[in-house]
Write an enzyme that holds these catalytic residues in place. Sequence first.
Site, PDB file in Angstrom:
ATOM      1  N   GLU A 263      14.265  11.645  27.213  1.00 54.11           N
ATOM      2  CA  GLU A 263      12.923  11.936  27.012  1.00 54.11           C
ATOM      3  C   GLU A 263      12.252  11.178  25.797  1.00 54.11           C
ATOM      4  OE1 GLU A 263      12.040  16.086  26.684  1.00 54.11           O
ATOM      5  OE2 GLU A 263      13.324  16.571  28.421  1.00 54.11           O
TER       6      GLU A 263
ATOM      7  N   GLU B 136      18.865  19.908  26.188  1.00 56.80           N
ATOM      8  CA  GLU B 136      18.231  20.343  24.585  1.00 56.80           C
ATOM      9  C   GLU B 136      19.002  21.664  24.455  1.00 56.80           C
ATOM     10  OE1 GLU B 136      14.270  19.743  23.732  1.00 56.80           O
ATOM     11  OE2 GLU B 136      14.121  17.838  24.343  1.00 56.80           O
TER      12      GLU B 136
END
Length: 457
Positions: free
Chosen positions: A356, A170
């Site tokens: 995720e 991320e």
Amino acid sequence: MSSASRDTVLPSGLRWSAATSAIQIEGSPSDDGGGRSIWDDFVDVPGAVRDASTPQRACDSYRHPEADVALVADLGIDRYRFSIPWARVQPDGRGPASTAALDHYSRFVDALLEVGATPFPTLYHWEMPSAVESDGGWLVRDTAERFADYVAIVADRLGDRVTHWYTLNEPAMTTLQGYGTGALAPARPLLFHALPTVHPQLLAHAYAAEALRSRGATAVGLVNNHTRVLPLTASREDLVAATMYDTLHNGLFSEPLLAGEYPDLEAFGLPPMPVLDGELARIAASIDFYGINFYNPTTVTAADPAGPLPFEIVPTPEAPVTGFGPEWPIVPGALRDLLVDLHRRHPHMPPVIIGENGASFPEPDGAVRIDDAERIDYLAEHIAAVGEAMAAGVPVEEYTVWSLLDNWEWADGFTQRFGLVHVDFTTGERTPKASYDWYRDAIARTRTAVAIERSVQ
């Protein structure tokens, strides 16, 4: 909870995984002979963490990894995503590695392989050594080279058994929340002055990919947090605000990797990325898969012109929410739409991995068996959305639940529980939730259905 959720047969053709990150479940490296990280610095700031907790012990997974391996084995997943913290391996972010840390992760890799789960490490899940941040962190190019040196050390030790790697986790949130708003470590509220952190992160990924491939890696990728950006209204102002936010959250990272160029930041009055000759080509050639973390869509409206930002994130109308409240709306179809749109814009994109996907809901702190119907529905509906995207031609190959365990949730401390497994943070006791059983059984049913289908062909 619907009976359909309980009896789900998942889309065929996918590998199944679950994920964790080191500081969130292992605890702080500085408590076990490792270096200090930006999270040690973050928790020292009064009020930075919602419940004033620290990741000092978290789930105690560094000292008792066998408990997590047993859960992985029983779950029956194909792969397990975990992270290796830079500050544990290289306490000062440069120089010799910690032999004890490398020994630990070598044993952990062996343990996963013994139970039939492919180890899939993340090499940077926001765990920057404080010494690297003090030298400029992701604002300086030198960090990309230092990161590649650390990656080479890890790959030299584990590369004979580990061939699948995530480099960065991320990077968009590192830029937007770590350096933009300061909501996460390293807590530097620079607003648009955070944008120079984008290019060093992508360079670090590219350098790391080259180091990993030279040491036998067969699948290397970056995983970014993506969101489906929705304008609050059809007004021109809201559409412009949504486009700008979509560019900053999604496009700044997807376009260099998938198209070999940055979006036109100058169209928004922002300076271009500081790119040197050949760097975009290295970045574009650096992924064998494209990783997508997805939790929720983001609804955006135009902000007050006198404010610090030209856009404002607002609640998504009529959407149910997770334990985070209105900032995390539940709209499973947004995942399908995001995947389909990304593939439409990049029809030759590499295989996609959902790195995720999961949800937090309020749950008791003490060890208890939890019938987490809301989480089962969330997972079932998002997996169905992935299946719909696959039917539309998106090359998704893997789906990963966040998270295997309840954990220390960054600035929210221990107040948010994402796990398939409940963790009593006082005792460390692990209790599988109903969602754990559901995911395990759904994977088994799906494999049986695929085997039957193949047998009759």
